[in-house]
Design an enzyme around this catalytic site. Sequence first.
Site, PDB file in Angstrom:
ATOM      1  N   SER A 170       4.656 -28.410  14.063  1.00 51.16           N
ATOM      2  CA  SER A 170       5.268 -27.951  12.804  1.00 51.16           C
ATOM      3  C   SER A 170       4.641 -26.649  12.310  1.00 51.16           C
ATOM      4  O   SER A 170       3.506 -26.324  12.648  1.00 51.16           O
ATOM      5  CB  SER A 170       5.096 -29.017  11.715  1.00 51.16           C
ATOM      6  OG  SER A 170       5.623 -30.248  12.114  1.00 51.16           O
TER       7      SER A 170
HETATM    8  N1  SAH Z   1       2.939 -34.054  13.721  1.00 46.94           N
HETATM    9  C1  SAH Z   1       3.335 -33.277  14.868  1.00 46.94           C
HETATM   10  C2  SAH Z   1       4.774 -32.819  14.744  1.00 46.94           C
HETATM   11  C3  SAH Z   1       5.504 -33.061  16.001  1.00 46.94           C
HETATM   12  S1  SAH Z   1       7.258 -32.926  15.916  1.00 46.94           S
HETATM   13  C4  SAH Z   1       2.374 -32.124  15.124  1.00 46.94           C
HETATM   14  O1  SAH Z   1       1.518 -31.854  14.274  1.00 46.94           O
HETATM   15  O2  SAH Z   1       2.439 -31.516  16.199  1.00 46.94           O
HETATM   16  C5  SAH Z   1       7.741 -34.598  15.624  1.00 46.94           C
HETATM   17  C6  SAH Z   1       7.323 -35.621  16.637  1.00 46.94           C
HETATM   18  O3  SAH Z   1       7.940 -36.862  16.269  1.00 46.94           O
HETATM   19  C7  SAH Z   1       7.766 -35.353  18.084  1.00 46.94           C
HETATM   20  O4  SAH Z   1       6.647 -35.353  18.916  1.00 46.94           O
HETATM   21  C8  SAH Z   1       8.717 -36.518  18.392  1.00 46.94           C
HETATM   22  O5  SAH Z   1       8.657 -36.943  19.743  1.00 46.94           O
HETATM   23  C9  SAH Z   1       8.197 -37.591  17.440  1.00 46.94           C
HETATM   24  N2  SAH Z   1       9.139 -38.671  17.137  1.00 46.94           N
HETATM   25  C10 SAH Z   1      10.472 -38.587  16.936  1.00 46.94           C
HETATM   26  N3  SAH Z   1      10.993 -39.814  16.673  1.00 46.94           N
HETATM   27  C11 SAH Z   1       9.941 -40.689  16.705  1.00 46.94           C
HETATM   28  C12 SAH Z   1       9.825 -42.095  16.527  1.00 46.94           C
HETATM   29  N4  SAH Z   1      10.880 -42.865  16.267  1.00 46.94           N
HETATM   30  N5  SAH Z   1       8.604 -42.644  16.643  1.00 46.94           N
HETATM   31  C13 SAH Z   1       7.504 -41.897  16.911  1.00 46.94           C
HETATM   32  N6  SAH Z   1       7.551 -40.562  17.091  1.00 46.94           N
HETATM   33  C14 SAH Z   1       8.763 -39.960  16.988  1.00 46.94           C
END
Ligand code: SAH
Length: 220
Positions: free
Chosen positions: A68
């Site tokens: 993000s």
């Molecule tokens: N907090 C992360 C943001 C990653 S983007 C960072 O700091 O890098 C959002 C993430 O949510 C992705 O890796 C995606 O695979 C995950 N995601 C999406 N749906 C999900 C679910 N149902 N359960 C767990 N993770 C999920």
Amino acid sequence: MRRPNEDTLRHQGLRNKLIDQLRVKGIQDEQVLAAMSRVPRHFFMDAGFDELAYLDRSFPIEADQTISHPYTVAYQTQLLGVKKHEKVLEVGTGSAYQSAVLAELGVRVHTIERQRKLYDQVQAFGWLKKSYPFVKFFYGDGYAGLPKFAPFDKILITAGAPQVPIELMQQLKVGGVAVVPVGEGESQRMYRIVRASESQLEQQVLEEFQFVPMLQGKSL
Ligand code: SAH
């Protein structure tokens, strides 16, 4: 993925500039800013992005996901309003950058990721596990949460949910706070949700952001 492993003075300088920008953009929680100034964001990205890591931008990570924007991380963390020793559930570990920022604030982080590749990568990430031994990583579906570890003081969702995942909110303590980006299209609205009583959620609808979607189930 090739990881950078050096935090040079140049990186620290760029990071301090980024923190100043976040302040100008309206982030006021100095504890959040201090935590972000201690986490080398470039460690969480491919070495190819080394020079770009301190721009206020999202970047691709494995499995078509993104780390993000720093502003988004700062905004969500500020809104969550954590206190030391609180138990926090994060949905969407991704690069684990947000998990590290929470850990810097002294909370007990439980973070869950549905993409096997990202989960495995974080497991192999020695620096992270050594620096933040109290972060617990899980491979699974965030919609199911972690009933064994519930209730949580706070829940932070870092992917765009089509609507507020009501069942997951049952894993929040009464008085607890969840921060959830809600919306199915290109952009989402940030919701701050308070579990006001056993049966009552109060929600506040805030600014617009862009997230990858929160999908159901695990992915290989
Ligand atoms: N907090 C992360 C943001 C990653 S983007 C960072 O700091 O890098 C959002 C993430 O949510 C992705 O890796 C995606 O695979 C995950 N995601 C999406 N749906 C999900 C679910 N149902 N359960 C767990 N993770 C999920």
